[in-house]
Scaffold this active site. Sequence first.
Site, PDB file in Angstrom:
ATOM      1  N   TYR A   1      -9.419   3.532  -5.025  1.00 59.15           N
ATOM      2  CA  TYR A   1      -8.550   4.711  -5.136  1.00 59.15           C
ATOM      3  C   TYR A   1      -8.483   5.350  -6.505  1.00 59.15           C
ATOM      4  O   TYR A   1      -8.141   6.516  -6.616  1.00 59.15           O
ATOM      5  CB  TYR A   1      -7.114   4.340  -4.727  1.00 59.15           C
ATOM      6  CG  TYR A   1      -7.054   3.773  -3.345  1.00 59.15           C
ATOM      7  CD1 TYR A   1      -7.300   4.587  -2.241  1.00 59.15           C
ATOM      8  CD2 TYR A   1      -6.802   2.431  -3.140  1.00 59.15           C
ATOM      9  CE1 TYR A   1      -7.267   4.072  -0.965  1.00 59.15           C
ATOM     10  CE2 TYR A   1      -6.769   1.906  -1.861  1.00 59.15           C
ATOM     11  CZ  TYR A   1      -6.995   2.724  -0.783  1.00 59.15           C
ATOM     12  OH  TYR A   1      -6.970   2.211   0.468  1.00 59.15           O
TER      13      TYR A   1
ATOM     14  N   GLU B   1     -13.261  -5.839   9.740  1.00 58.36           N
ATOM     15  CA  GLU B   1     -11.858  -5.598  10.103  1.00 58.36           C
ATOM     16  C   GLU B   1     -11.728  -4.221  10.729  1.00 58.36           C
ATOM     17  O   GLU B   1     -12.632  -3.393  10.633  1.00 58.36           O
ATOM     18  CB  GLU B   1     -10.967  -5.678   8.855  1.00 58.36           C
ATOM     19  CG  GLU B   1     -11.356  -4.659   7.800  1.00 58.36           C
ATOM     20  CD  GLU B   1     -10.164  -4.069   7.054  1.00 58.36           C
ATOM     21  OE1 GLU B   1      -9.008  -4.348   7.416  1.00 58.36           O
ATOM     22  OE2 GLU B   1     -10.405  -3.290   6.125  1.00 58.36           O
TER      23      GLU B   1
ATOM     24  N   SER C   1      -6.424  -2.621   1.619  1.00 55.43           N
ATOM     25  CA  SER C   1      -6.815  -2.033   0.333  1.00 55.43           C
ATOM     26  C   SER C   1      -7.406  -3.063  -0.634  1.00 55.43           C
ATOM     27  O   SER C   1      -7.290  -2.920  -1.848  1.00 55.43           O
ATOM     28  CB  SER C   1      -5.628  -1.335  -0.351  1.00 55.43           C
ATOM     29  OG  SER C   1      -5.248  -0.186   0.380  1.00 55.43           O
TER      30      SER C   1
ATOM     31  N   ASN D   1      -8.978  -0.904  10.909  1.00 58.27           N
ATOM     32  CA  ASN D   1      -7.785  -0.269  10.334  1.00 58.27           C
ATOM     33  C   ASN D   1      -7.236   0.718  11.353  1.00 58.27           C
ATOM     34  O   ASN D   1      -7.972   1.593  11.819  1.00 58.27           O
ATOM     35  CB  ASN D   1      -8.169   0.473   9.053  1.00 58.27           C
ATOM     36  CG  ASN D   1      -8.773  -0.463   8.024  1.00 58.27           C
ATOM     37  OD1 ASN D   1      -8.075  -1.253   7.416  1.00 58.27           O
ATOM     38  ND2 ASN D   1     -10.097  -0.404   7.846  1.00 58.27           N
TER      39      ASN D   1
ATOM     40  N   ASP E   1     -14.674  -1.668   9.251  1.00 58.69           N
ATOM     41  CA  ASP E   1     -15.584  -1.941   8.135  1.00 58.69           C
ATOM     42  C   ASP E   1     -16.720  -2.841   8.589  1.00 58.69           C
ATOM     43  O   ASP E   1     -16.513  -3.794   9.345  1.00 58.69           O
ATOM     44  CB  ASP E   1     -14.818  -2.588   6.978  1.00 58.69           C
ATOM     45  CG  ASP E   1     -13.773  -1.646   6.395  1.00 58.69           C
ATOM     46  OD1 ASP E   1     -13.907  -0.428   6.588  1.00 58.69           O
ATOM     47  OD2 ASP E   1     -12.820  -2.140   5.743  1.00 58.69           O
TER      48      ASP E   1
ATOM     49  N   ARG F   1     -10.629   2.987  12.032  1.00 60.75           N
ATOM     50  CA  ARG F   1     -11.832   2.865  11.187  1.00 60.75           C
ATOM     51  C   ARG F   1     -12.135   1.402  10.960  1.00 60.75           C
ATOM     52  O   ARG F   1     -11.257   0.657  10.542  1.00 60.75           O
ATOM     53  CB  ARG F   1     -11.575   3.530   9.833  1.00 60.75           C
ATOM     54  CG  ARG F   1     -12.798   3.953   9.071  1.00 60.75           C
ATOM     55  CD  ARG F   1     -12.491   4.112   7.584  1.00 60.75           C
ATOM     56  NE  ARG F   1     -12.523   2.812   6.961  1.00 60.75           N
ATOM     57  CZ  ARG F   1     -11.644   2.376   6.057  1.00 60.75           C
ATOM     58  NH1 ARG F   1     -10.649   3.119   5.653  1.00 60.75           N
ATOM     59  NH2 ARG F   1     -11.768   1.155   5.554  1.00 60.75           N
TER      60      ARG F   1
ATOM     61  N   GLY G   1      -6.768   5.346   5.561  1.00 62.30           N
ATOM     62  CA  GLY G   1      -6.406   6.253   4.472  1.00 62.30           C
ATOM     63  C   GLY G   1      -6.812   7.693   4.754  1.00 62.30           C
ATOM     64  O   GLY G   1      -7.823   7.966   5.407  1.00 62.30           O
TER      65      GLY G   1
ATOM     66  N   GLU H   1       0.820  -1.223   0.000  1.00 61.61           N
ATOM     67  CA  GLU H   1       0.000   0.000   0.000  1.00 61.61           C
ATOM     68  C   GLU H   1       0.855   1.274   0.000  1.00 61.61           C
ATOM     69  O   GLU H   1       0.361   2.345   0.345  1.00 61.61           O
ATOM     70  CB  GLU H   1      -0.940  -0.015   1.202  1.00 61.61           C
ATOM     71  CG  GLU H   1      -1.996  -1.099   1.106  1.00 61.61           C
ATOM     72  CD  GLU H   1      -2.796  -1.193   2.391  1.00 61.61           C
ATOM     73  OE1 GLU H   1      -3.878  -0.612   2.455  1.00 61.61           O
ATOM     74  OE2 GLU H   1      -2.323  -1.847   3.325  1.00 61.61           O
TER      75      GLU H   1
HETATM   76  N1  LIG Z   1     -17.324 -11.458   4.396  1.00 64.63           N
HETATM   77  C1  LIG Z   1     -17.527 -10.546   3.455  1.00 64.63           C
HETATM   78  N2  LIG Z   1     -18.752 -10.420   2.872  1.00 64.63           N
HETATM   79  C2  LIG Z   1     -18.952  -9.519   1.876  1.00 64.63           C
HETATM   80  N3  LIG Z   1     -18.004  -8.688   1.398  1.00 64.63           N
HETATM   81  C3  LIG Z   1     -16.771  -8.744   1.949  1.00 64.63           C
HETATM   82  C4  LIG Z   1     -16.473  -9.657   3.010  1.00 64.63           C
HETATM   83  N4  LIG Z   1     -15.171  -9.523   3.328  1.00 64.63           N
HETATM   84  C5  LIG Z   1     -14.676  -8.545   2.529  1.00 64.63           C
HETATM   85  N5  LIG Z   1     -15.631  -8.096   1.688  1.00 64.63           N
HETATM   86  C6  LIG Z   1     -15.443  -7.034   0.666  1.00 64.63           C
HETATM   87  O1  LIG Z   1     -14.053  -6.902   0.386  1.00 64.63           O
HETATM   88  C7  LIG Z   1     -13.570  -5.607   0.800  1.00 64.63           C
HETATM   89  C8  LIG Z   1     -12.194  -5.722   1.430  1.00 64.63           C
HETATM   90  O2  LIG Z   1     -12.237  -6.570   2.555  1.00 64.63           O
HETATM   91  P1  LIG Z   1     -11.696  -6.135   3.977  1.00 64.63           P
HETATM   92  O3  LIG Z   1     -11.919  -7.288   4.904  1.00 64.63           O
HETATM   93  O4  LIG Z   1     -12.269  -4.829   4.392  1.00 64.63           O
HETATM   94  O5  LIG Z   1     -10.112  -6.028   3.746  1.00 64.63           O
HETATM   95  P2  LIG Z   1      -9.138  -4.806   3.344  1.00 64.63           P
HETATM   96  O6  LIG Z   1      -9.942  -3.546   3.248  1.00 64.63           O
HETATM   97  O7  LIG Z   1      -8.141  -4.771   4.444  1.00 64.63           O
HETATM   98  O8  LIG Z   1      -8.523  -5.226   2.063  1.00 64.63           O
HETATM   99  C9  LIG Z   1     -14.638  -5.088   1.746  1.00 64.63           C
HETATM  100  O9  LIG Z   1     -14.639  -3.683   1.755  1.00 64.63           O
HETATM  101  C10 LIG Z   1     -15.913  -5.683   1.154  1.00 64.63           C
HETATM  102  O10 LIG Z   1     -16.339  -4.943   0.016  1.00 64.63           O
HETATM  103 MG   LIG Z   2     -11.413  -2.892   4.543  1.00 64.85          MG
END
Ligand SMILES: Nc1ncnc2c1ncn2[C@@H]1O[C@H](COP(=O)(O)OP(=O)(O)O)[C@@H](O)[C@H]1O
Ligand SMILES: [Mg+2]
Length: 302
Positions: A210, A264, A144, A266, A251, A249, A270, A16
Amino acid sequence: MSFGKVAVLMGGTSAEREISLLSGNAVLAALRGRGVDAHAFDPAIRPVWEIKSDGFDRAFVILHGRQGEDGTIQGALELMEIPYTGSGVMASALAMDKWRTKLVWQAAGVPTPKYRVLTPESDLAAVVAELGLPLIVKPAREGSSIGVTKVAAAADLPAAFDLAYGRDPIVIAEEFVAGQELTCAVLDGKALPLVRIEAPEGNYDYQNKYFTDEVRYHCPAGVAAAIEAEIGRAMLHAFDVLGCRSWGRGDVILRADGSFTLLEMNTAPGMTGHSLVPMAARAAGIDFADLVLRVLAGAARG
Ligand SMILES: Nc1ncnc2c1ncn2[C@@H]1O[C@H](COP(=O)(O)OP(=O)(O)O)[C@@H](O)[C@H]1O
Ligand SMILES: [Mg+2]
């Protein structure tokens, strides 16, 4: 408040890097605009001990990903006795690891999607049988959306595993949770207004995060006030049990039935022009420079 000479730690060696440079330059400009004696410092280019030998008084950590958001740089700053923004060593390391984050959250009653850890020996058919399709495969310690795949057919699971495994020996498969994608920023012990993310075909990937204008962001999110408050409380609890500090932050996915799940956390989110914490702060009446100063004021050690 006088902050002395401030190192804005940006860039670094993670996947990243590019995003961190965007975030870091925005932070740097805002700090300078408010009269702070701030300087860019890229640990990929200069040895970290120069933070001490160059006489910096504090560090604004806006490195994303490994060796920046995972406790390593925080440990170096501890040893150099330099106060730094955001979470400390333990919480940074824990939040970087999505698997261990889930273990803590499950123990603390924070809702998070059902999952399995995948190894090269995993019985993928059994994983599909258990989690259903589609499912999500992701490296445990990346960000990301790098290495994240939505797997629609069982036949695509091996390739998704290989992609994630190439990033990290710890790979998790998660049930796919359908619903509204939300993110909740935390600042100084409070949850900021939710941001709702509307990505084309639900594809909130690296490119869309991004580099395109395909994603639409809504803040206020349009979520019922009672649910928004409940998500905010859950996020503060989730932040707290990981031991996070000052800002971050998380999610979230909100299902149609009003229940929600946390994906998750963070710890150095960002701060680019597309970024979500600044958007949420603005909705709370905190402009970008005020946000940056508040995060800087939260710099600490230990
Ligand atoms: N279990 C899940 N169900 C639905 N969508 C998911 C799930 N896990 C991740 N995503 C999608 O993938 C994106 C990235 O996953 P995330 O766990 O936030 O990891 P990172 O942002 O660290 O790459 C999320 O913003 C979401 O859009
Ligand atoms: Mg995420």
